[in-house]
Design a protein around this motif. Structure first.
Motif, PDB file in Angstrom:
ATOM      1  N   LEU B 104     -52.213 -18.567  -5.891  1.00  0.00           N
ATOM      2  CA  LEU B 104     -52.551 -18.563  -4.446  1.00  0.00           C
ATOM      3  C   LEU B 104     -53.943 -19.524  -4.305  1.00  0.00           C
ATOM      4  CD1 LEU B 104     -52.037 -17.843  -1.438  1.00  0.00           C
ATOM      5  CD2 LEU B 104     -52.983 -15.931  -1.712  1.00  0.00           C
ATOM      6  N   VAL B 105     -54.918 -19.372  -5.053  1.00  0.00           N
ATOM      7  CA  VAL B 105     -56.017 -19.849  -5.097  1.00  0.00           C
ATOM      8  C   VAL B 105     -55.768 -21.476  -5.149  1.00  0.00           C
ATOM      9  CG1 VAL B 105     -58.159 -20.364  -6.283  1.00  0.00           C
ATOM     10  CG2 VAL B 105     -57.644 -18.134  -5.660  1.00  0.00           C
ATOM     11  N   LEU B 106     -54.641 -21.737  -6.137  1.00  0.00           N
ATOM     12  CA  LEU B 106     -54.356 -23.173  -6.334  1.00  0.00           C
ATOM     13  C   LEU B 106     -53.816 -23.732  -5.239  1.00  0.00           C
ATOM     14  CD1 LEU B 106     -53.024 -23.093 -10.200  1.00  0.00           C
ATOM     15  CD2 LEU B 106     -55.196 -24.125  -9.381  1.00  0.00           C
ATOM     16  N   THR B 107     -52.880 -22.997  -4.588  1.00  0.00           N
ATOM     17  CA  THR B 107     -52.288 -23.448  -3.321  1.00  0.00           C
ATOM     18  C   THR B 107     -53.441 -23.787  -2.042  1.00  0.00           C
ATOM     19  OG1 THR B 107     -50.422 -22.055  -3.879  1.00  0.00           O
ATOM     20  CG2 THR B 107     -50.314 -23.135  -1.868  1.00  0.00           C
ATOM     21  N   VAL B 108     -54.009 -22.846  -1.950  1.00  0.00           N
ATOM     22  CA  VAL B 108     -55.182 -23.012  -0.704  1.00  0.00           C
ATOM     23  C   VAL B 108     -55.982 -24.181  -1.313  1.00  0.00           C
ATOM     24  CG1 VAL B 108     -56.980 -21.893   0.025  1.00  0.00           C
ATOM     25  CG2 VAL B 108     -54.945 -20.620  -0.335  1.00  0.00           C
ATOM     26  N   TYR B 109     -56.493 -24.175  -2.492  1.00  0.00           N
ATOM     27  CA  TYR B 109     -57.314 -25.189  -2.939  1.00  0.00           C
ATOM     28  C   TYR B 109     -56.612 -26.661  -2.679  1.00  0.00           C
ATOM     29  CZ  TYR B 109     -60.909 -22.260  -4.701  1.00  0.00           C
ATOM     30  OH  TYR B 109     -62.014 -21.049  -4.521  1.00  0.00           O
ATOM     31  N   ALA B 110     -55.465 -26.831  -3.166  1.00  0.00           N
ATOM     32  CA  ALA B 110     -54.768 -27.897  -2.922  1.00  0.00           C
ATOM     33  C   ALA B 110     -54.644 -28.640  -1.573  1.00  0.00           C
ATOM     34  CB  ALA B 110     -53.389 -27.684  -3.714  1.00  0.00           C
ATOM     35  N   ASN B 111     -54.595 -27.323  -0.772  1.00  0.00           N
ATOM     36  CA  ASN B 111     -54.577 -27.756   0.672  1.00  0.00           C
ATOM     37  C   ASN B 111     -55.678 -28.299   1.159  1.00  0.00           C
ATOM     38  OD1 ASN B 111     -51.968 -27.203   2.471  1.00  0.00           O
ATOM     39  ND2 ASN B 111     -51.844 -25.780   0.946  1.00  0.00           N
ATOM     40  N   MET B 112     -56.901 -27.436   0.924  1.00  0.00           N
ATOM     41  CA  MET B 112     -58.259 -27.899   1.157  1.00  0.00           C
ATOM     42  C   MET B 112     -58.818 -29.204   0.796  1.00  0.00           C
ATOM     43  SD  MET B 112     -60.092 -23.938   1.154  1.00  0.00           S
ATOM     44  CE  MET B 112     -61.427 -24.569   1.610  1.00  0.00           C
ATOM     45  N   LEU B 113     -58.041 -29.664  -0.502  1.00  0.00           N
ATOM     46  CA  LEU B 113     -58.477 -30.800  -1.083  1.00  0.00           C
ATOM     47  C   LEU B 113     -57.953 -31.985  -0.285  1.00  0.00           C
ATOM     48  CD1 LEU B 113     -59.932 -31.873  -3.572  1.00  0.00           C
ATOM     49  CD2 LEU B 113     -57.959 -32.006  -4.536  1.00  0.00           C
ATOM     50  N   LEU B 114     -56.736 -31.816   0.222  1.00  0.00           N
ATOM     51  CA  LEU B 114     -55.975 -32.781   0.876  1.00  0.00           C
ATOM     52  C   LEU B 114     -56.450 -32.887   2.179  1.00  0.00           C
ATOM     53  CD1 LEU B 114     -52.192 -32.204   0.624  1.00  0.00           C
ATOM     54  CD2 LEU B 114     -53.577 -34.263  -0.150  1.00  0.00           C
ATOM     55  N   MET B 115     -57.207 -31.880   2.949  1.00  0.00           N
ATOM     56  CA  MET B 115     -57.910 -32.078   4.097  1.00  0.00           C
ATOM     57  C   MET B 115     -59.156 -32.375   4.118  1.00  0.00           C
ATOM     58  SD  MET B 115     -56.562 -28.709   6.141  1.00  0.00           S
ATOM     59  CE  MET B 115     -56.563 -27.352   4.951  1.00  0.00           C
ATOM     60  N   ALA B 116     -59.692 -32.151   2.877  1.00  0.00           N
ATOM     61  CA  ALA B 116     -61.331 -32.732   2.545  1.00  0.00           C
ATOM     62  C   ALA B 116     -61.280 -34.301   2.431  1.00  0.00           C
ATOM     63  CB  ALA B 116     -61.857 -32.051   1.568  1.00  0.00           C
ATOM     64  N   VAL B 117     -60.138 -34.637   1.812  1.00  0.00           N
ATOM     65  CA  VAL B 117     -60.269 -36.170   1.324  1.00  0.00           C
ATOM     66  C   VAL B 117     -60.082 -36.786   2.872  1.00  0.00           C
ATOM     67  CG1 VAL B 117     -58.777 -37.967   0.506  1.00  0.00           C
ATOM     68  CG2 VAL B 117     -59.178 -36.006  -0.899  1.00  0.00           C
ATOM     69  N   LEU B 118     -59.078 -36.139   3.506  1.00  0.00           N
ATOM     70  CA  LEU B 118     -58.671 -36.946   4.949  1.00  0.00           C
ATOM     71  C   LEU B 118     -59.870 -36.829   5.765  1.00  0.00           C
ATOM     72  CD1 LEU B 118     -56.510 -38.106   6.825  1.00  0.00           C
ATOM     73  CD2 LEU B 118     -56.486 -35.792   7.889  1.00  0.00           C
ATOM     74  N   LEU B 119     -60.689 -35.797   5.567  1.00  0.00           N
ATOM     75  CA  LEU B 119     -61.960 -35.929   6.454  1.00  0.00           C
ATOM     76  C   LEU B 119     -63.143 -36.759   6.112  1.00  0.00           C
ATOM     77  CD1 LEU B 119     -63.992 -34.543   8.725  1.00  0.00           C
ATOM     78  CD2 LEU B 119     -64.570 -32.823   6.905  1.00  0.00           C
ATOM     79  N   LEU B 120     -63.097 -36.907   4.698  1.00  0.00           N
ATOM     80  CA  LEU B 120     -64.022 -37.946   3.926  1.00  0.00           C
ATOM     81  C   LEU B 120     -63.579 -39.257   4.393  1.00  0.00           C
ATOM     82  CD1 LEU B 120     -64.998 -35.991   0.857  1.00  0.00           C
ATOM     83  CD2 LEU B 120     -66.401 -36.271   2.641  1.00  0.00           C
ATOM     84  N   ILE B 121     -62.266 -39.500   4.342  1.00  0.00           N
ATOM     85  CA  ILE B 121     -61.927 -41.136   4.582  1.00  0.00           C
ATOM     86  C   ILE B 121     -62.178 -41.277   6.104  1.00  0.00           C
ATOM     87  CG2 ILE B 121     -59.959 -42.680   4.911  1.00  0.00           C
ATOM     88  CD1 ILE B 121     -58.576 -41.081   2.503  1.00  0.00           C
ATOM     89  N   ILE B 122     -61.979 -40.379   6.931  1.00  0.00           N
ATOM     90  CA  ILE B 122     -62.428 -40.620   8.526  1.00  0.00           C
ATOM     91  C   ILE B 122     -63.971 -40.946   8.694  1.00  0.00           C
ATOM     92  CG2 ILE B 122     -62.658 -39.803  10.665  1.00  0.00           C
ATOM     93  CD1 ILE B 122     -59.679 -38.298  10.087  1.00  0.00           C
TER      94      ILE B 122
END
Lengths: 442, 273
Positions: B104-122
């Protein structure tokens, strides 16, 4: 995952969106402010933010901007709307006490209301103090403090016209605590604090120290210019004393400077100046300060020299000119009246240069376009370039065009050659129009 | 250890096949993207809005993933009786719980990573990064925003462990509600402490305030790990002033989740199915 569980989730989301849509529709027709008071106190709203208070503070700011745009003309007519707007600002403050942009917006917006100026000052000062607050993370004063404190000082000094002199002084002093505070705040401190700290000596010493120590030539020039202004202010106080004494003994206004240049009048002026400055100090001792204490007419490279004045000595114009008494024509209560005013010519000369600079470039361009020929008269210049040269200076001396020297120039300032027209050559209608614009400038 | 990793990876593979996850991720991406439009309404606070909305989205959608997927992990295995197969292979119950936690931690972290990358790109594009990429990346934003997200990872560690704890002995819906409550209470511990202090000032140290203090110590202090608000202001401060509170907060996140997981293992080991 059970299908029922997903369906329940979708149902909740749909109901939520429907609710949002309904409230949006309601607000569209019934105005936002009707719902401002339906929520609980700002503190409770901050508590319910549940860790997302920064975002909610931003949303409060956006809502505040919309509310302001819709309601600001009504702030004075309907106090409830004003109160609601203040309440929203308090919510923003509770949610994020360091929201610099939010404080700046509310500080600006509140001045739209007559009674909002005091609230604006207090709001901005709270913001500035919150920026300096320390907690488990913040052990340092935020560099952004000065932005809010400067705005608060502006509101106290210009919007509230220094009704409470301590306010502007306190605000600018707070701004100086910030390490990123720009240098010009130092000069604003003098103006804001002079009513409660009338002794100009500490400011002069500080400015002189800065003028010597700063390496930026522009900043140094600014400091020296400010020293000149302060000294000129003190000269005015001295000459006011001389003129008042002249009126007392002669029952008339002096029309020439030479009328003031008698030993009894200058001595009395020096005495009155010292008596005025006696009130500056708690001990009531006579001041050491006399108008000529600083020679600021040195080259910028030289450190400003501080010298003790010998009394009764005639003040030297700190802007490099001389003092004269001139009959100035001006409009008062729609009537053209002539008053004898004591003026320092140095400032006027500087201003004259700036006025002439506006046409010098065009004069050169004219010559270039006409094979080096100068315009035969001012009318030809205006017809060719499409611009009017300045009409007169701030004393009322009219500009003249010298076709031989190919230049515009002002006649020399002297008591034997008084100004011919009103300051800047303005008519009564132009004066009224200017007053109207000043009153209606937001 | 191998068993835990195997169960964890398997759980992760199962989770990323879940359509609910993609639905949540889609909403998150839309919300972070919409911050661009919202920022235009906020005068000169536009960049702030993007940062705050982005950080909140990462946090809230991370919570949703942990809640909706985490509370189902153990009950689903019990209901479909696959737990019997796993346990009969010699996997201990605590290994099973820790494996599920890891997945579950891996799943949550993978999601958060995707969102973080999107935020940083913006943020990168908004701050004019393509014209001066090195200068933009050296801006304090690109240190403090990832730092805030990094602290959220520890917050999610606590949330995931709590979700696993409740799902080890309760029904999914009840577990989801309880996890949400823990999240809410965890984010209010500062205000809770203020209330206790106020009570003590008014009435002195009574049994009631003692009880409240005891409850306060039991709560996860998610406030400590919440840098969403401060990340915007932190840009102005030097790191040496903030490093110690960060370390304390990270230790709290790690140790609290370890204790909760220990209790979850105990609860699951006593459970009959």
């Amino acid at each position: 995952m059970r299908p029922g569980f997903i369906l329940s989730g979708i149902l909740v989301v749909v109901l939520y969106l429907a609710g949002q849509y309904m409230s949006w529709q309601e607000q569209k027709y019934d105005y936002v402010y009707n719902y401002m008071y339906e929520y609980t106190s700002p503190k409770l709203r901050a508590l319910l933010a549940c860790g997302h208070d920064a975002l909610l503070a931003d949303l409060a700011l956006i809502r505040g901007i919309q509310f302001y745009g819709m309601n600001y003309p009504l702030f004075d007519k309907h106090p409830v709307q004003y109160e609601q707007f203040v309440s929203l600002g308090n919510t923003m403050e509770q949610l994020d006490p360091r929201h610099t942009e939010g404080y700046k917006f509310w500080g600006f917006a509140l001045t739209s209301a007559k009674r909002g100026k005091v609230d604006s000052y207090r709001f901005l000062m709270r913001g500035a103090e919150n920026q300096t607050a320390t907690d488990e993370y913040f052990h340092a004063i935020l560099p952004t403090v000065w932005k809010l404190a400067k705005e608060a000082g502006y509101v106290a000094h210009y919007e509230l016209h220094s009704e409470t002199p301590e306010w502007g002084c306190k605000a600018y002093r707070l701004a100086l605590r910030s390490e990123d505070c720009p240098e010009f705040i130092n000069r604003l401190v003098y103006f804001a604090c002079k009513e409660i700290e009338p002794d100009p000596m500490p400011h002069l010493m500080e400015l002189a120290h800065q003028a010597v120590s700063v390496k930026n030539p522009a900043l140094r020039a600014l400091n020296i210019e400010h020293i000149r202004r302060i000294v000129a202010e003190q000269h005015k106080a001295y000459w006011d004393g001389a003129q008042a004494y002249y009126r007392e003994i002669n029952g008339a206004t002096p029309t020439r400077l030479s009328e003031l240049m008698t030993v009894p009048i200058l001595k009395e002026a020096a005495f009155r100046y010292r008596e005025m400055s006696r009130k500056w100090f708690p001990g009531g001792t006579a001041t050491r300060l006399f108008p000529n204490l600083m020679n600021v007419n040195l080259q910028p490279e030289e450190p400003p020299e501080i010298v003790e004045a010998v009394e009764p000595q005639q003040p030297i114009d700190p802007f490099g000119g001389k003092y004269v008494i001139l009959p100035i024509k001006d409009y008062k209560n729609d009537q053209l009246v002539t008053e004898h005013r004591l003026m320092g010519t140095g400032v006027v000369e500087t201003e004259r240069e700036a006025l002439l600079d506006t046409v010098r470039g065009d004069l050169e361009a004219y010559k270039k376009d006409h094979n080096g020929q100068c315009p035969p008269d001012a009318a030809a210049f205006t017809a060719d370039r499409g611009i009017e040269p300045p009409k007169a200076d701030s004393l009322g001396y009219e500009v003249v065009y010298d076709a031989t020297a190919c230049e515009f120039r002002f006649p020399p300032i002297s008591e034997d050659n008084p100004p011919t027209t009103t300051p800047y050559g303005r008519t009564l209608e132009q004066m009224k129009e200017m007053e109207f614009k000043e009153k209606n400038t937001y | 250890m191998i068993e835990i990793i195997a169960i964890g990876l398997n759980t992760f593979r199962e989770a990323i096949r879940n359509r609910v996850l993609y639905l949540i991720l889609l909403f998150a991406v839309l919300l972070i993207g919409s911050s661009l439009f919202l920022s235009t309404l906020a005068l000169d606070a536009g960049l702030r809005v993007i940062k705050n909305l982005g950080l909140t989205s990462i946090n809230v959608f991370g919570l949703l993933v942990a809640m909706f997927i985490g509370v189902n992990l153990i009950p689903q295995e019990v209901e479909s009786k696959t737990i019997y197969t796993i346990i009969s292979q010699g996997v201990r119950r605590w290994q099973f719980v820790l494996g599920k936690f890891l997945g579950l931690v891996l799943t949550v972290y993978a999601n958060m990573l995707l969102m973080a990358v999107l935020l940083l790109i913006i943020l990168f594009s908004i701050m004019g990064g393509f014209a001066h990429p090195i200068m933009t990346l050296s801006d304090a934003t690109f240190f403090w925003i990832p730092a805030a997200i990094f602290m959220q990872l520890f917050e999610m560690l606590i949330i995931v462990s709590v979700a696993i704890l409740f799902s080890s002995f309760s029904t999914p819906i009840l577990s989801a509600v309880m996890t949400l409550m823990v999240y809410v209470i965890g984010n209010m511990t500062n205000d809770f402490w203020d209330y206790i202090r106020l009570e003590s000032e008014k009435h002195g140290n009574t049994i009631f305030t003692g009880f409240l203090t005891f409850i306060w110590y039991l709560c996860p202090h998610l406030d400590l790990l919440n840098l969403k608000k401060l990340a915007v202001h932190f840009e102005l401060l030097p790191l040496d002033q903030t490093a110690f509170p960060f370390a304390v907060a990270m230790f709290h996140g790690f140790s609290y989740s370890a204790i909760v997981l220990f209790i979850a293992c105990l609860a699951f080991s006593k459970r009959d199915f």
